[in-house]
Write a protein that holds these residues in place. Structure first.
Motif, mmCIF file in Angstrom:
data_model
loop_
_atom_site.group_PDB
_atom_site.id
_atom_site.type_symbol
_atom_site.label_atom_id
_atom_site.label_comp_id
_atom_site.label_asym_id
_atom_site.label_seq_id
_atom_site.Cartn_x
_atom_site.Cartn_y
_atom_site.Cartn_z
ATOM 1 N N PHE A 168 0.826 -1.211 0.000
ATOM 2 C CA PHE A 168 0.000 0.000 0.000
ATOM 3 C C PHE A 168 0.858 1.257 0.000
ATOM 4 N N ASP A 169 1.980 1.231 0.739
ATOM 5 C CA ASP A 169 2.782 2.441 0.928
ATOM 6 C C ASP A 169 3.745 2.736 -0.217
ATOM 7 N N GLN A 176 3.144 11.319 3.887
ATOM 8 C CA GLN A 176 1.859 10.643 3.666
ATOM 9 C C GLN A 176 1.763 9.354 4.471
ATOM 10 N N ILE A 177 2.848 8.593 4.499
ATOM 11 C CA ILE A 177 2.847 7.315 5.203
ATOM 12 C C ILE A 177 2.528 7.503 6.674
ATOM 13 N N HIS A 178 3.059 8.567 7.269
ATOM 14 C CA HIS A 178 2.878 8.788 8.704
ATOM 15 C C HIS A 178 1.660 9.666 9.023
ATOM 16 N N THR A 223 -0.874 -5.424 7.582
ATOM 17 C CA THR A 223 -2.288 -5.110 7.391
ATOM 18 C C THR A 223 -2.986 -6.197 6.585
ATOM 19 N N GLU A 224 -2.281 -6.766 5.601
ATOM 20 C CA GLU A 224 -2.893 -7.783 4.745
ATOM 21 C C GLU A 224 -3.354 -9.007 5.521
#
Length: 326
Positions: A168-169, A176-178, A223-224
């Protein structure tokens, strides 16, 4: 009396105070740090007795989900540079069991701990350097490209993520990631960290720690795979308190931040260590510190770290069985 294990002596306990708040907590890399139980941090790439087990787990994860590896085309030179730097680091730290020899673009790598030898050609289009690196070291690796005044997560091999996704990242900016992390923007922690990384020079680099709690010694909490591990928080919280000491682990990440000298990319090495509460309680100062931090942690931070369900059970186990006074 709980007897300390070998893992305790080299565990990077991440909590210096009884109160925890987000901070950069950055320090120079490569210097051993003493703890109440031993020391850690002598090498930027760390190998321990779990090497074969963790590499086997990484291989299993990649077979099931190849998207844990991402490398945008423009990052291949940085990926090769990361591979050569990390192999050189391993060989320097373990000359009795590892050796790296280079003749122009030809590279010979020997790893006696794994019983393997490899011939590589730098730049070979048929070789994925980060995938190969993941077969030799326990760290996850993320490469950040620097352009237009920002850092971009454009490559990585991440199989042991703590509730995030490399798939995703990839291609997102550091800021944006944080974005979802509570408090860090209002307190300007992430913008300051971003500015620090933009100014990072090539050299030994720096390191920092991060932490949470993990159930059943599971390294893969990406997350997956949330459907596989999310329920474990409930089962450990609702199950017998006597099982908490073995099922619930303090999870520490040691993150190294290194500027690659030729490509200019910033390399994140993320090494994950797990220590069950029963083993952690062999160090009374650690048990008391963790209980204090968990009890004081604000709800929004506890929720983001995934501790809302598990921290009451952790605190109660530490008080009943871990020697922490009420």
């Amino acid at each position: 009396m709980i007897t300390p294990t070998a893992d305790v002596a080299r565990y990077p306990f991440p909590l210096p105070r009884d109160v925890y708040r987000y901070s950069a907590n950055i320090e120079p890399a490569g210097a051993p740090r003493s703890t109440e139980a031993g020391s850690w941090g002598a090498h930027r790439v760390d190998i321990d007795r779990h090497l074969r087990t963790e590499l086997g787990e990484r291989a299993r994860i990649l077979r099931a989900d190849p998207t844990r590896y991402q490398c945008l085309p423009h990052m291949r030179p940085a990926a090769w540079e990361a591979l050569l730097l990390c192999l050189a680091e391993l060989a320097a730290a373990h000359p009795e069991s590892m050796a790296l020899c280079r003749d122009g673009d030809r590279v010979h790598w020997r790893n006696d701990l794994l019983g393997t030898e490899h011939e590589l050609t730098v730049g070979d289009c048929d070789t994925e350097p980060l995938r190969f690196l993941g077969t030799q070291l326990q760290e996850d690796v993320v490469l950040l490209d620097q352009r237009a005044g920002q850092l971009w997560a454009d490559a990585g091999l991440v199989t042991f993520a703590a509730d995030w996704s490399m798939r995703f990242d990839v291609g997102m900016s550091f800021l944006q990631i944080h974005g979802p992390v509570p408090r860090v923007h209002t307190e300007r922690i992430i913008p300051r960290a971003h500015d620090f990384l933009l100014r990072l020079q090539a050299g030994p680099g720096f390191r920092r720690t991060n932490w949470t709690l993990t159930v059943d010694g599971r390294l893969d909490t990406a997350t997956e795979t949330y459907p596989e591990w999310g329920r474990d928080r409930r089962t450990v919280a609702e199950g017998p308190l006597t099982e908490v000491g073995d099922r619930l682990c303090l999870r520490t990440e040691v993150q190294h931040l290194i500027r690659l000298p030729y490509s200019g990319a910033v390399m994140f090495l993320i090494r994950t260590y797990l220590l069950p509460l029963r083993e952690l309680a062999a160090v009374p100062a650690w048990a008391a510190r963790l209980a204090a931090v968990l009890a004081e942690l604000p709800p929004d931070m506890a929720d983001y770290k995934g501790l809302t369900r598990t921290r009451p059970a952790a605190i109660e186990w530490l008080r009943q069985y871990g020697g922490v006074p009420r």
